[in-house]
Design a protein around this motif. Structure first.
Motif, PDB file in Angstrom:
ATOM      1  N   SER A 101     -25.046 -14.940  24.351  1.00 35.34           N
ATOM      2  CA  SER A 101     -24.148 -14.151  25.496  1.00 35.34           C
ATOM      3  C   SER A 101     -23.958 -12.293  25.136  1.00 35.34           C
ATOM      4  CB  SER A 101     -22.150 -14.297  24.532  1.00 35.34           C
ATOM      5  OG  SER A 101     -22.248 -15.704  24.797  1.00 35.34           O
ATOM      6  N   LEU A 102     -24.039 -12.264  23.477  1.00 37.53           N
ATOM      7  CA  LEU A 102     -24.170 -10.612  23.578  1.00 37.53           C
ATOM      8  C   LEU A 102     -25.314 -10.056  24.020  1.00 37.53           C
ATOM      9  CD1 LEU A 102     -23.010 -10.272  19.375  1.00 37.53           C
ATOM     10  CD2 LEU A 102     -21.525  -9.139  21.452  1.00 37.53           C
ATOM     11  N   GLY A 103     -26.410 -11.088  23.637  1.00 41.88           N
ATOM     12  CA  GLY A 103     -27.623 -10.207  24.339  1.00 41.88           C
ATOM     13  C   GLY A 103     -27.216 -10.060  26.354  1.00 41.88           C
ATOM     14  N   PHE A 104     -26.743 -11.622  26.861  1.00 36.28           N
ATOM     15  CA  PHE A 104     -26.287 -11.204  27.924  1.00 36.28           C
ATOM     16  C   PHE A 104     -25.483  -9.762  28.768  1.00 36.28           C
ATOM     17  CE2 PHE A 104     -23.122 -11.873  31.624  1.00 36.28           C
ATOM     18  CZ  PHE A 104     -24.285 -12.830  32.628  1.00 36.28           C
ATOM     19  N   ILE A 105     -24.471  -9.143  27.345  1.00 37.18           N
ATOM     20  CA  ILE A 105     -23.605  -7.933  27.315  1.00 37.18           C
ATOM     21  C   ILE A 105     -24.228  -6.787  27.544  1.00 37.18           C
ATOM     22  CG2 ILE A 105     -21.820  -6.759  26.640  1.00 37.18           C
ATOM     23  CD1 ILE A 105     -19.991  -9.403  25.980  1.00 37.18           C
ATOM     24  N   VAL A 106     -25.132  -6.594  26.528  1.00 36.86           N
ATOM     25  CA  VAL A 106     -25.921  -6.226  26.339  1.00 36.86           C
ATOM     26  C   VAL A 106     -27.005  -5.433  27.549  1.00 36.86           C
ATOM     27  CG1 VAL A 106     -27.761  -4.603  25.395  1.00 36.86           C
ATOM     28  CG2 VAL A 106     -26.160  -6.180  23.585  1.00 36.86           C
ATOM     29  N   ILE A 107     -27.369  -6.515  28.093  1.00 32.80           N
ATOM     30  CA  ILE A 107     -28.515  -5.929  29.615  1.00 32.80           C
ATOM     31  C   ILE A 107     -27.633  -5.854  30.341  1.00 32.80           C
ATOM     32  CG2 ILE A 107     -29.358  -7.577  31.071  1.00 32.80           C
ATOM     33  CD1 ILE A 107     -30.035  -9.469  29.153  1.00 32.80           C
ATOM     34  N   TYR A 108     -25.841  -6.396  31.089  1.00 37.60           N
ATOM     35  CA  TYR A 108     -25.843  -5.769  31.742  1.00 37.60           C
ATOM     36  C   TYR A 108     -24.714  -4.024  31.203  1.00 37.60           C
ATOM     37  CZ  TYR A 108     -24.867  -9.556  35.050  1.00 37.60           C
ATOM     38  OH  TYR A 108     -25.013 -10.638  35.724  1.00 37.60           O
ATOM     39  N   LEU A 132     -27.682  -2.363  33.127  1.00 37.10           N
ATOM     40  CA  LEU A 132     -27.911  -1.957  34.272  1.00 37.10           C
ATOM     41  C   LEU A 132     -26.562  -0.937  34.578  1.00 37.10           C
ATOM     42  CD1 LEU A 132     -28.396  -6.301  34.388  1.00 37.10           C
ATOM     43  CD2 LEU A 132     -30.376  -4.278  34.549  1.00 37.10           C
ATOM     44  N   ASP A 133     -26.106  -0.526  34.224  1.00 34.11           N
ATOM     45  CA  ASP A 133     -24.714   0.129  34.731  1.00 34.11           C
ATOM     46  C   ASP A 133     -23.915  -0.043  35.339  1.00 34.11           C
ATOM     47  OD1 ASP A 133     -23.572   2.748  33.715  1.00 34.11           O
ATOM     48  OD2 ASP A 133     -25.169   3.514  35.634  1.00 34.11           O
ATOM     49  N   VAL A 134     -23.064  -1.315  35.235  1.00 32.94           N
ATOM     50  CA  VAL A 134     -22.372  -2.214  36.097  1.00 32.94           C
ATOM     51  C   VAL A 134     -21.320  -1.321  36.375  1.00 32.94           C
ATOM     52  CG1 VAL A 134     -20.857  -3.914  35.594  1.00 32.94           C
ATOM     53  CG2 VAL A 134     -23.506  -4.360  35.385  1.00 32.94           C
TER      54      VAL A 134
END
Length: 135
Positions: free
Chosen positions: A89-96, A99-101
């Motif tokens: 979950s933390l990895g998912f947030i870091v990726i986003y 990506l500059d969401v």
């Protein structure tokens, strides 16, 4: 409401429960997004929901498999699965974040609301599975 299906393996029952939870959450999200308050729902909500459904199903089936192999290590297996879910979950947030969401605060709020629903699902499943063993 406890779902008892005779003759079905625990992984199949777990899969049905994950699908039901995901469909209920998808219905609530759809209602908010289209009728109630669209400003509260981030554009990436369906990716978040899909991520959690897949993550919970993969780690859950892996846990069921490992517990069948070694019941005495079940606390370690469950703790490891929880840690894997948290780190993923933390990895998912870091990726986003990279990506500059747009509207990252809304993204994080939506993310953790869905995270909490799947966490409650995991805790309920754990308590329901431990109840017969405590007698």
């Amino acid at each position: 409401m406890r779902l008892h299906l005779n003759g079905m393996s625990s992984i199949k029952i777990f899969t049905i429960r994950i699908l039901l939870l995901t469909l209920v959450l998808a219905g609530v999200i759809y209602m908010f997004q289209n009728y109630i308050q669209p400003a509260w729902i981030h554009d990436s909500i369906w990716k978040i929901l899909s991520f959690f459904a897949l993550l919970t199903w993969v780690t859950g089936t892996f846990v069921h498999y490992l517990i069948k192999l070694s019941k005495e290590n079940s606390p370690n297996i469950l703790l490891g699965a929880t840690a894997i879910r948290f780190l993923a979950s933390l990895g998912f947030i870091v990726i986003y974040l990279f990506l500059d969401v747009e509207n990252i605060i809304l993204f994080v709020i939506n993310f953790f609301i869905i995270y909490l629903f799947y966490l409650i699902f995991d805790i309920y499943g754990l308590i329901a599975n431990l109840r017969p063993h405590s007698k």
